[in-house]
Design a protein around this motif. Sequence first.
Motif, PDB file in Angstrom:
ATOM      1  N   LEU A 278       0.904  -1.175   0.003  1.00 21.98           N
ATOM      2  CA  LEU A 278      -0.106   0.057   0.017  1.00 21.98           C
ATOM      3  C   LEU A 278       0.813   1.306   0.040  1.00 21.98           C
TER       4      LEU A 278
ATOM      5  N   THR B  55       2.183   1.787  -3.738  1.00 17.63           N
ATOM      6  CA  THR B  55       1.140   2.226  -4.308  1.00 17.63           C
ATOM      7  C   THR B  55       0.906   3.901  -4.181  1.00 17.63           C
TER       8      THR B  55
ATOM      9  N   ALA C 195      -6.631   0.477  -2.907  1.00 16.20           N
ATOM     10  CA  ALA C 195      -5.431   0.823  -2.281  1.00 16.20           C
ATOM     11  C   ALA C 195      -5.211   1.788  -1.478  1.00 16.20           C
TER      12      ALA C 195
ATOM     13  N   ARG D 298      -8.011   1.957   1.303  1.00 16.08           N
ATOM     14  CA  ARG D 298      -7.316   1.048   2.392  1.00 16.08           C
ATOM     15  C   ARG D 298      -6.215   1.671   3.289  1.00 16.08           C
TER      16      ARG D 298
END
Length: 319
Positions: free
Chosen positions: A17, A20, A47, A50
Amino acid sequence: MITDPDNKFAFQLDWNLLRTFLVIAEEQSITRAAHRLLRGQPAVSLALKRLETELDCRLVERGKGEFRLTSAGRRLYSEAGALFHGVSQLPDSLGQARNELSGDVRILVASHVITPLLDRQLTHFAQHHPKVRFSIRVETSGNVIQEVRERQASLGICLVNRQLPDLEYMHMYREFFGFFCGRTNPLFGREGLKMDDLRDHPFVAFDTEEIDNALRQIVILRNDWGLTREVTGRSSQLEEVRRMVMCGMGIGAFPVHVVQNDVERGLLWRLPPYEAPPAVDIFLIVNPRKHMNRAEDKFVGDLMRAIRKTPLDERTYLA
Protein backbone atom coordinates in the motif's frame (compact mmCIF):
# COMPACT_ATOMS: atom_id res chain seq x y z
CA MET A 1 11.93 -2.25 19.98
CA ILE A 2 11.40 -2.30 16.22
CA THR A 3 10.54 -6.01 16.36
CA ASP A 4 8.15 -5.62 19.28
CA PRO A 5 5.11 -7.83 18.43
CA ASP A 6 2.89 -5.34 20.26
CA ASN A 7 3.59 -2.84 17.47
CA LYS A 8 0.57 -4.11 15.52
CA PHE A 9 0.64 -1.33 12.92
CA ALA A 10 4.14 -2.19 11.70
CA PHE A 11 3.39 -5.93 11.63
CA GLN A 12 -0.03 -5.71 10.01
CA LEU A 13 0.56 -2.93 7.47
CA ASP A 14 0.55 -4.09 3.86
CA TRP A 15 3.76 -2.50 2.60
CA ASN A 16 2.50 -2.70 -0.97
CA LEU A 17 0.00 0.00 0.00
CA LEU A 18 2.90 2.36 0.76
CA ARG A 19 4.51 1.61 -2.60
CA THR A 20 1.21 2.26 -4.37
CA PHE A 21 0.81 5.54 -2.50
CA LEU A 22 4.33 6.66 -3.48
CA VAL A 23 3.56 6.07 -7.16
CA ILE A 24 0.24 7.92 -6.84
CA ALA A 25 2.01 10.87 -5.21
CA GLU A 26 4.77 10.91 -7.83
CA GLU A 27 2.35 10.67 -10.78
CA GLN A 28 -0.20 13.09 -9.24
CA SER A 29 -2.91 10.94 -10.76
CA ILE A 30 -4.71 7.66 -9.97
CA THR A 31 -4.95 6.88 -13.69
CA ARG A 32 -1.26 7.42 -14.41
CA ALA A 33 -0.29 5.51 -11.27
CA ALA A 34 -2.42 2.55 -12.38
CA HIS A 35 -0.76 2.61 -15.80
CA ARG A 36 2.72 2.69 -14.24
CA LEU A 37 1.89 -0.12 -11.80
CA LEU A 38 0.22 -2.20 -14.55
CA ARG A 39 -2.93 -2.41 -12.47
CA GLY A 40 -6.53 -1.36 -12.93
CA GLN A 41 -7.61 2.09 -11.76
CA PRO A 42 -10.23 0.68 -9.33
CA ALA A 43 -7.56 -1.47 -7.65
CA VAL A 44 -5.26 1.53 -7.18
CA SER A 45 -8.11 3.66 -5.80
CA LEU A 46 -9.03 0.86 -3.39
CA ALA A 47 -5.41 0.57 -2.21
CA LEU A 48 -5.36 4.31 -1.46
CA LYS A 49 -8.64 4.06 0.49
CA ARG A 50 -7.31 1.07 2.47
CA LEU A 51 -4.18 2.98 3.42
CA GLU A 52 -6.21 6.03 4.47
CA THR A 53 -8.40 3.74 6.59
CA GLU A 54 -5.41 2.10 8.27
CA LEU A 55 -3.82 5.47 9.01
CA ASP A 56 -7.18 7.05 9.90
CA CYS A 57 -6.49 10.19 7.90
CA ARG A 58 -7.03 11.59 4.41
CA LEU A 59 -3.91 11.54 2.26
CA VAL A 60 -5.15 12.97 -1.05
CA GLU A 61 -7.69 15.66 -1.89
CA ARG A 62 -9.22 14.76 -5.21
CA GLY A 63 -12.21 15.98 -7.17
CA LYS A 64 -13.07 17.61 -10.46
CA GLY A 65 -9.74 18.63 -11.95
CA GLU A 66 -8.09 18.65 -8.52
CA PHE A 67 -5.39 16.39 -7.12
CA ARG A 68 -3.16 17.38 -4.23
CA LEU A 69 -1.60 15.74 -1.21
CA THR A 70 -2.89 16.76 2.20
CA SER A 71 -0.40 17.76 4.89
CA ALA A 72 -0.55 14.17 6.16
CA GLY A 73 -0.01 12.91 2.61
CA ARG A 74 3.06 15.10 2.14
CA ARG A 75 4.50 13.88 5.44
CA LEU A 76 3.85 10.24 4.52
CA TYR A 77 5.39 10.78 1.07
CA SER A 78 8.57 12.14 2.68
CA GLU A 79 8.86 9.39 5.29
CA ALA A 80 7.83 6.51 3.01
CA GLY A 81 10.14 7.79 0.26
CA ALA A 82 13.07 7.80 2.67
CA LEU A 83 12.07 4.31 3.86
CA PHE A 84 11.93 2.82 0.37
CA HIS A 85 15.14 4.60 -0.60
CA GLY A 86 16.84 2.98 2.40
CA VAL A 87 15.51 -0.45 1.41
CA SER A 88 16.70 0.03 -2.17
CA GLN A 89 20.20 0.73 -0.86
CA LEU A 90 20.40 -2.48 1.19
CA PRO A 91 22.34 -4.44 -1.46
CA ASP A 92 24.95 -1.67 -1.58
CA SER A 93 25.03 -1.31 2.21
CA LEU A 94 25.46 -5.05 2.72
CA GLY A 95 28.23 -5.12 0.15
CA GLN A 96 30.30 -2.28 1.62
CA ALA A 97 33.07 -4.69 2.43
CA ARG A 98 33.84 -4.83 -1.25
CA ASN A 99 36.30 -2.23 -2.54
CA GLU A 100 34.21 -1.34 -5.58
CA LEU A 101 32.01 1.69 -4.96
CA SER A 102 28.40 1.39 -6.10
CA GLY A 103 25.02 2.94 -5.39
CA ASP A 104 22.62 5.56 -6.69
CA VAL A 105 23.26 9.32 -6.71
CA ARG A 106 20.22 11.50 -7.44
CA ILE A 107 20.94 15.10 -8.41
CA LEU A 108 18.37 17.85 -8.90
CA VAL A 109 19.44 21.02 -10.73
CA ALA A 110 17.89 24.29 -11.84
CA SER A 111 17.49 24.52 -15.61
CA HIS A 112 20.50 26.74 -16.34
CA VAL A 113 23.15 25.09 -14.13
CA ILE A 114 26.31 24.96 -16.23
CA THR A 115 29.59 24.66 -14.34
CA PRO A 116 32.80 22.66 -14.86
CA LEU A 117 32.85 21.98 -11.10
CA LEU A 118 29.97 19.53 -11.52
CA ASP A 119 31.16 18.25 -14.89
CA ARG A 120 34.65 17.40 -13.59
CA GLN A 121 33.16 15.53 -10.64
CA LEU A 122 30.87 13.50 -12.90
CA THR A 123 33.79 12.73 -15.22
CA HIS A 124 35.90 11.51 -12.29
CA PHE A 125 33.16 9.24 -11.01
CA ALA A 126 32.42 7.81 -14.45
CA GLN A 127 36.09 6.91 -14.86
CA HIS A 128 36.85 5.62 -11.36
CA HIS A 129 33.51 4.32 -10.11
CA PRO A 130 31.66 2.81 -13.09
CA LYS A 131 29.19 0.97 -10.84
CA VAL A 132 27.74 4.21 -9.47
CA ARG A 133 24.40 5.06 -11.09
CA PHE A 134 23.39 8.70 -11.58
CA SER A 135 20.01 10.33 -12.02
CA ILE A 136 20.00 14.04 -12.93
CA ARG A 137 16.68 15.88 -13.19
CA VAL A 138 15.93 19.49 -14.02
CA GLU A 139 13.42 21.21 -11.72
CA THR A 140 12.49 24.69 -10.59
CA SER A 141 14.69 25.98 -7.77
CA GLY A 142 11.72 25.74 -5.41
CA ASN A 143 11.16 22.07 -6.25
CA VAL A 144 14.88 21.33 -5.91
CA ILE A 145 14.86 22.73 -2.38
CA GLN A 146 11.65 20.94 -1.45
CA GLU A 147 12.83 17.51 -2.61
CA VAL A 148 16.20 17.89 -0.89
CA ARG A 149 14.27 18.86 2.22
CA GLU A 150 12.14 15.72 1.90
CA ARG A 151 15.31 13.60 1.46
CA GLN A 152 14.28 12.55 -2.05
CA ALA A 153 17.58 13.66 -3.61
CA SER A 154 21.26 13.27 -2.81
CA LEU A 155 21.91 16.95 -3.48
CA GLY A 156 20.48 19.96 -5.22
CA ILE A 157 22.06 22.79 -7.20
CA CYS A 158 19.92 25.88 -7.67
CA LEU A 159 19.17 29.53 -6.93
CA VAL A 160 18.28 30.38 -3.33
CA ASN A 161 16.06 33.17 -2.09
CA ARG A 162 16.41 32.44 1.63
CA GLN A 163 18.31 29.73 3.48
CA LEU A 164 16.31 27.29 5.58
CA PRO A 165 17.77 26.22 8.95
CA ASP A 166 17.34 22.47 8.33
CA LEU A 167 19.45 22.41 5.15
CA GLU A 168 23.15 22.98 4.45
CA TYR A 169 24.15 25.49 1.75
CA MET A 170 27.45 26.00 -0.04
CA HIS A 171 28.03 28.87 -2.47
CA MET A 172 28.94 26.96 -5.63
CA TYR A 173 29.41 29.71 -8.23
CA ARG A 174 28.28 33.15 -9.34
CA GLU A 175 26.88 34.13 -12.71
CA PHE A 176 25.63 37.33 -14.30
CA PHE A 177 22.32 37.79 -16.09
CA GLY A 178 21.91 39.94 -19.16
CA PHE A 179 18.96 40.93 -21.36
CA PHE A 180 18.72 39.39 -24.83
CA CYS A 181 16.39 39.46 -27.83
CA GLY A 182 15.81 37.22 -30.84
CA ARG A 183 16.49 37.94 -34.51
CA THR A 184 12.96 39.18 -35.30
CA ASN A 185 13.04 41.76 -32.53
CA PRO A 186 13.56 45.35 -33.84
CA LEU A 187 16.43 45.80 -31.34
CA PHE A 188 18.41 42.88 -32.81
CA GLY A 189 21.75 43.97 -34.28
CA ARG A 190 21.58 47.54 -32.96
CA GLU A 191 24.71 48.92 -31.31
CA GLY A 192 24.92 51.50 -28.54
CA LEU A 193 21.47 50.83 -27.09
CA LYS A 194 20.41 52.40 -23.78
CA MET A 195 18.14 50.98 -21.08
CA ASP A 196 15.45 53.47 -22.21
CA ASP A 197 15.35 51.68 -25.57
CA LEU A 198 13.95 48.57 -23.88
CA ARG A 199 10.89 50.30 -22.39
CA ASP A 200 8.41 49.68 -25.21
CA HIS A 201 9.16 45.99 -25.57
CA PRO A 202 7.42 43.05 -23.86
CA PHE A 203 9.36 40.54 -21.78
CA VAL A 204 9.55 36.77 -21.47
CA ALA A 205 10.29 35.67 -17.91
CA PHE A 206 11.25 32.78 -15.70
CA ASP A 207 8.62 31.71 -13.19
CA THR A 208 11.09 32.73 -10.47
CA GLU A 209 11.30 36.34 -11.71
CA GLU A 210 9.37 37.75 -8.76
CA ILE A 211 10.37 40.38 -6.20
CA ASP A 212 10.35 37.79 -3.39
CA ASN A 213 12.17 35.09 -5.33
CA ALA A 214 15.71 34.12 -6.29
CA LEU A 215 15.81 36.30 -9.43
CA ARG A 216 14.67 39.41 -7.58
CA GLN A 217 17.72 41.38 -8.81
CA ILE A 218 16.39 41.15 -12.37
CA VAL A 219 12.95 42.33 -11.26
CA ILE A 220 14.51 45.22 -9.32
CA LEU A 221 16.52 46.26 -12.40
CA ARG A 222 13.42 46.20 -14.60
CA ASN A 223 11.40 48.17 -12.05
CA ASP A 224 14.16 50.77 -11.60
CA TRP A 225 14.16 51.45 -15.34
CA GLY A 226 10.39 51.26 -15.80
CA LEU A 227 10.58 48.07 -17.85
CA THR A 228 7.22 46.91 -16.53
CA ARG A 229 5.36 46.25 -19.75
CA GLU A 230 3.36 43.02 -19.93
CA VAL A 231 5.08 39.65 -19.70
CA THR A 232 4.06 37.71 -22.83
CA GLY A 233 5.50 34.35 -21.83
CA ARG A 234 6.70 32.41 -18.78
CA SER A 235 8.43 29.13 -18.09
CA SER A 236 10.46 27.45 -15.35
CA GLN A 237 12.84 26.01 -17.98
CA LEU A 238 15.64 28.04 -19.55
CA GLU A 239 15.22 26.18 -22.84
CA GLU A 240 11.60 27.28 -23.14
CA VAL A 241 12.28 30.90 -22.17
CA ARG A 242 15.07 30.85 -24.77
CA ARG A 243 12.67 29.41 -27.36
CA MET A 244 10.10 32.16 -26.78
CA VAL A 245 12.76 34.89 -26.98
CA MET A 246 14.17 33.44 -30.20
CA CYS A 247 10.62 33.31 -31.62
CA GLY A 248 10.26 37.05 -31.06
CA MET A 249 7.80 36.99 -28.16
CA GLY A 250 9.86 39.43 -26.12
CA ILE A 251 13.09 40.26 -24.32
CA GLY A 252 14.45 37.70 -21.87
CA ALA A 253 17.10 37.54 -19.14
CA PHE A 254 19.68 34.74 -19.31
CA PRO A 255 22.99 33.88 -17.65
CA VAL A 256 25.50 35.50 -19.98
CA HIS A 257 27.88 32.52 -20.11
CA VAL A 258 25.06 30.05 -20.82
CA VAL A 259 23.82 31.75 -24.03
CA GLN A 260 27.21 33.00 -25.27
CA ASN A 261 27.21 30.39 -28.03
CA ASP A 262 23.75 31.56 -29.20
CA VAL A 263 25.07 35.12 -29.41
CA GLU A 264 28.09 34.00 -31.43
CA ARG A 265 25.81 32.09 -33.81
CA GLY A 266 23.62 35.14 -34.35
CA LEU A 267 20.55 33.65 -32.67
CA LEU A 268 20.42 36.09 -29.75
CA TRP A 269 21.52 39.71 -29.35
CA ARG A 270 22.90 41.17 -26.12
CA LEU A 271 21.05 44.22 -24.83
CA PRO A 272 21.93 46.68 -22.04
CA PRO A 273 22.95 46.90 -19.29
CA TYR A 274 26.42 46.06 -20.57
CA GLU A 275 28.09 47.08 -17.31
CA ALA A 276 27.26 45.84 -13.79
CA PRO A 277 24.54 43.38 -14.82
CA PRO A 278 22.62 41.52 -12.06
CA ALA A 279 24.71 38.90 -10.23
CA VAL A 280 23.06 35.64 -9.16
CA ASP A 281 24.60 33.06 -6.82
CA ILE A 282 24.09 29.32 -7.29
CA PHE A 283 24.20 27.03 -4.26
CA LEU A 284 24.88 23.38 -3.55
CA ILE A 285 22.24 22.13 -1.08
CA VAL A 286 22.21 18.96 1.02
CA ASN A 287 20.04 17.68 3.84
CA PRO A 288 22.12 16.67 6.89
CA ARG A 289 19.27 14.40 8.06
CA LYS A 290 19.41 12.26 4.94
CA HIS A 291 21.11 8.88 5.33
CA MET A 292 23.51 8.71 2.37
CA ASN A 293 24.94 5.60 0.78
CA ARG A 294 28.68 5.35 0.17
CA ALA A 295 28.43 6.70 -3.39
CA GLU A 296 26.36 9.72 -2.31
CA ASP A 297 28.64 10.44 0.62
CA LYS A 298 31.79 10.36 -1.50
CA PHE A 299 30.31 12.30 -4.43
CA VAL A 300 28.97 15.10 -2.22
CA GLY A 301 32.12 15.20 -0.11
CA ASP A 302 34.42 15.37 -3.14
CA LEU A 303 32.29 18.06 -4.79
CA MET A 304 32.31 20.19 -1.64
CA ARG A 305 36.09 19.86 -1.34
CA ALA A 306 36.48 20.90 -4.98
CA ILE A 307 34.34 23.99 -4.34
CA ARG A 308 36.33 24.95 -1.25
CA LYS A 309 39.65 24.55 -3.09
CA THR A 310 38.53 26.78 -5.98
CA PRO A 311 38.76 30.56 -5.33
CA LEU A 312 35.51 32.45 -5.86
CA ASP A 313 36.93 34.42 -8.78
CA GLU A 314 37.49 31.10 -10.58
CA ARG A 315 33.88 30.18 -9.80
CA THR A 316 32.52 33.43 -11.20
CA TYR A 317 31.43 33.65 -14.82
CA LEU A 318 32.29 37.12 -16.03
CA ALA A 319 29.63 39.19 -17.74
